[in-house]
Scaffold this motif. Structure first.
Motif, mmCIF file in Angstrom:
data_model
loop_
_atom_site.group_PDB
_atom_site.id
_atom_site.type_symbol
_atom_site.label_atom_id
_atom_site.label_comp_id
_atom_site.label_asym_id
_atom_site.label_seq_id
_atom_site.Cartn_x
_atom_site.Cartn_y
_atom_site.Cartn_z
ATOM 1 N N GLN A 125 15.087 5.593 -14.416
ATOM 2 C CA GLN A 125 16.253 5.236 -13.607
ATOM 3 C C GLN A 125 17.170 4.281 -14.359
ATOM 4 N N ARG A 126 16.579 3.360 -15.094
ATOM 5 C CA ARG A 126 17.380 2.375 -15.815
ATOM 6 C C ARG A 126 18.039 2.952 -17.059
ATOM 7 N N SER A 127 17.590 4.110 -17.515
ATOM 8 C CA SER A 127 18.188 4.723 -18.714
ATOM 9 C C SER A 127 19.445 5.521 -18.402
ATOM 10 N N LEU A 128 19.715 5.766 -17.135
ATOM 11 C CA LEU A 128 20.820 6.640 -16.751
ATOM 12 C C LEU A 128 22.144 5.889 -16.734
ATOM 13 N N GLY A 129 23.215 6.614 -17.061
ATOM 14 C CA GLY A 129 24.559 6.067 -16.942
ATOM 15 C C GLY A 129 24.994 5.164 -18.077
#
Length: 698
Positions: A508-512
């Protein structure tokens, strides 16, 4: 030296073109062990970040060198080249080559499967489909709209490479995946070479219809690819032709073609529905055999053709999860972070010095995430670092990342098929790492069966080629016991699920992280003309675009027009650009943002779903299938203005003419004048408007 076991068998040759190496392997029919082999490394260029290219001529050269070396070794076993009765070809999929059918020269380096230069091309295609839905074409092709697949690479080549554009205009352009390039050259090249591919490679282009097993006319039109430039689609096992390129392979029949991951599925003997294999290489590729029915994934997986072993044999399908970075993560630790010196030895030794990662998680989204997320904006992260973290923890976290990504795909396959996998067959260079294999068993909770040979791709196509010439029976192979080494899970369900939950948090933290580049109309920056405008190569046949302007009547008047001197894009022609969303990367949101479930919600969200929600049940079968709205796409295509090029590569804007049966067609020149102030346009557009207006009035 006498023939092995005193029994002389027919020999099968296999060309294995991978991402990093080219191999030539020779098997005795119906034996899974390699008799002889030879391999050479390939050169991979990276001209820009995220761009990966290969030299098509080097591929051919390495094939010939490997074949010569392997055949020279046959004498030690009492064989000769004359004992080779068939030749199979397995190849890296999606890697795309464009070449001139009259000269045989490549028109550009091969664009590798993991190349992401086509981001802007993806945006242009998404602008044509409702809601910019990347899964809009999955019920036809089985694939999402992604830089991964060959159609986007073909489109990019036509949009950006002048030699490709001109070859298309002159009807001398050939497109193909690596198997097509190899077969065309082996069977004569410019002197009658066969331009063919098999169903497994074709199913990776985003242009093949999974039902008809042929090029889909609407998909070809949507991506602007001419059918004449594409190879003929054949089965995976039949006699295609004979080698006649003057090499040592002259006279040998070519009778098998399989994409390397599908070939590994055959080589691993996963020929029954419900069996799966995973190949650990630079990337990671997990295929789940679904039999003769193609399952449409609702959880981010691909539907692909697994194999078709004969022209009259049924096609067998598979669900596939592709991981962009597996072994590539280890090379990143070696080459970029300098944490290890030798990938093969150091990763297992150093990571084995600690008993856990210390809650360190590494998401190796170096070029985005593939299945099941399909997020090109994701980037690699290492999280959970503490004052006690060492390189040992980071290296172990990199190994676990490969295993977690595999579990991501297995979870999605379970949801799509409703049948948990009981065991996982594995192959690939990374499987020599015992620690990785044990971690894989621990984090998935199922036995992992490692093949005796690290490369099962060559074996799979050897089986297909031998089957086509009658020396390697598939039914007998189906019951062949391939030697394996089994790794059993040693952790509890609670432990592996707790670690998997934290992995999802890291994802989740790797997205965007990656910013989407703005289009030319948003930035006002000068951009090369070849990448701004769609070339004349994309003109479809006359009967496929009924309302297009007659280009032949316009072109003679263009010769007198001087090239435009204004290469930039200013505010006076922004409006013109906006009328051609299919040629430019313009982001036009069709609807407001929606509340979507995050990755952290996946488990709870999907647990609440039932079979009926995915049309997986018997009671609702056929009632809820998502149908592609081709009428919407047809309308968008018909109403798009055409931007073509003259012989000097000057752009010409051609407006679609409305049907006279319903509404009088406006004059093209007048239409352009009404939309813009003519005196403010660059000189080329002024002259075009004048020419078109005068022609229409007379």
């Amino acid at each position: 030296m006498p023939v092995r076991d005193g029994t002389k068998k027919s020999l099968i040759g296999a060309i294995d073109d991978g991402t990093k190496t080219v191999r030539f392997v020779i098997y005795e029919a119906e034996r899974s062990e390699e008799l002889v082999s030879h391999q050479l490394d390939k050169t991979e260029a990276q001209p820009q970040e995220g761009w990966y290219e290969q030299d098509p001529l080097e591929i051919l050269h390495n094939i010939k060198m490997c074949a010569e070396n392997a055949i020279d070794q046959l004498a030690e076993f009492g064989y000769s080249k004359d004992d080779i009765v068939a030749l199979g070809i397995t190849n890296q999929r999606e890697t795309t080559i464009a070449w001139d059918k009259f000269t045989g020269e490549p028109l550009h380096p091969a664009i590798s499967w993991n190349d992401i230069r086509t981001d802007s091309t993806v945006d242009a295609i998404l602008a044509k489909v409702p809601d910019r839905n990347k899964n809009y074409l999955k019920n036809i092709s089985g694939l999402p709209i992604s830089p991964y697949f060959s159609a986007l690479k073909m489109r990019w080549l036509k949009d950006n490479i002048k030699s490709v554009r001109r070859a298309s205009r002159d009807k001398r352009l050939l497109f193909g995946t690596v198997d097509s390039w190899i077969v065309w050259n082996l069977t004569g090249g410019v002197h009658g070479g066969l331009h063919i591919t098999d169903v497994t490679n074709a199913s990776r282009t985003l242009l093949m219809n999974l039902e008809t097993l042929n090029w889909d006319p609407m998909l070809c039109r949507l991506f602007g690819i001419h059918r004449e430039s594409l190879p003929q689609i054949r089965s995976s096992a039949e006699i295609y032709g004979i080698v006649k390129d003057g090499s040592i392979l002259d006279g040998i029949r070519i009778s098998g073609i399989l994409g390397n991951q599908q070939s590994a599925l055959v080589g691993q003997n996963c020929l029954q529905a419900g069996q799966a294999k995973n190949t650990y290489r630079t990337g990671c590729f997990l295929l789940y055999n679904t039999g003769t029915r193609h399952v449409q994934s609702t959880h981010g997986l691909l539907t692909t053709v697994a194999y078709k072993l004969g022209p009259n044999a049924p096609a067998v399908y598979a669900l596939e999860g592709s991981i962009a970075v597996a072994g590539g993560a280890m090379k990143f630790l070696r080459d970029n972070l300098k944490l290890i010196k030798d990938v093969t030895q150091d990763t297992e030794h150093i990571a084995g010095q600690v008993f856990s990662t210390g809650d360190v998680y590494f998401v190796p989204a170096l070029n985005g995430l593939y299945a099941p997320y399909w997020r090109k904006d994701a980037r690699g992260i290492i999280c959970g670092l503490t004052a006690f973290t060492t390189k040992n923890h980071i290296i172990r976290a990199a190994l676990e990342a490969v295993c977690f990504q595999t579990r991501d795909i297995l979870e999605a396959m379970n949801k799509d098929c409703g049948m948990p996998l009981s065991k996982l067959h594995v192959d690939g260079r990374m499987t020599s790492n015992d620690l990785l294999m044990q971690l894989q068993a621990d984090l998935t909770g199922i036995p992992v069966l490692r093949a005796q040979s690290w490369d099962m791709s060559a074996l799979g196509v050897g089986v297909a080629a031998g089957h086509a010439v009658g020396v390697w029976a598939v039914e007998r192979w189906r019951h062949h016991a391939t030697p394996t080494h089994t790794f059993l899970p040693t952790t509890t369900d609670d432990d592996r699920d707790a670690r998997y939950t934290k992995w999802k948090m890291a994802v989740q933290r790797s997205l965007g992280w990656a910013s989407t580049k703005k289009s030319i109309t948003m930035t006002g920056q000068t951009k090369r003309k070849s990448s701004m405008f769609q070339s004349s190569d994309t003109l479809t046949p006359p009967d496929s675009r009924k309302t297009s302007w007659d280009v032949d009547n316009i072109k003679p008047d263009i010769d007198s027009i001087k090239p435009a001197t204004d290469e930039g894009v200013d505010s006076y022609i922004e409006e013109l650009i906006q009328y051609s969303a299919r040629k430019f990367s313009i982001f036009v949101p069709l609807k407001g943002p929606k509340d979507e479930h995050t990755i952290l919600d996946d488990a709870e969200y999907y647990m609440s779903k039932k079979e009926c929600d995915y049309d997986m049940c018997q009671c609702c079968q056929g009632k809820k299938k998502i149908q592609t709205d081709w009428e919407t796409i047809e309308e968008i295509i018909e109403n798009d203005p055409e931007i073509i090029f003259d012989s000097d590569d000057n752009p010409i804007v051609v407006e679609p003419v409305k049907d006279h049966l319903y509404e009088p067609a406006p004059l093209v020149g007048t239409s352009l004048k009404k939309r813009m102030q003519l005196e403010k346009l660059p000189v080329i557009f002024k002259n075009i408007c004048n020419k078109l207006t005068n022609t229409s009035l007379t």
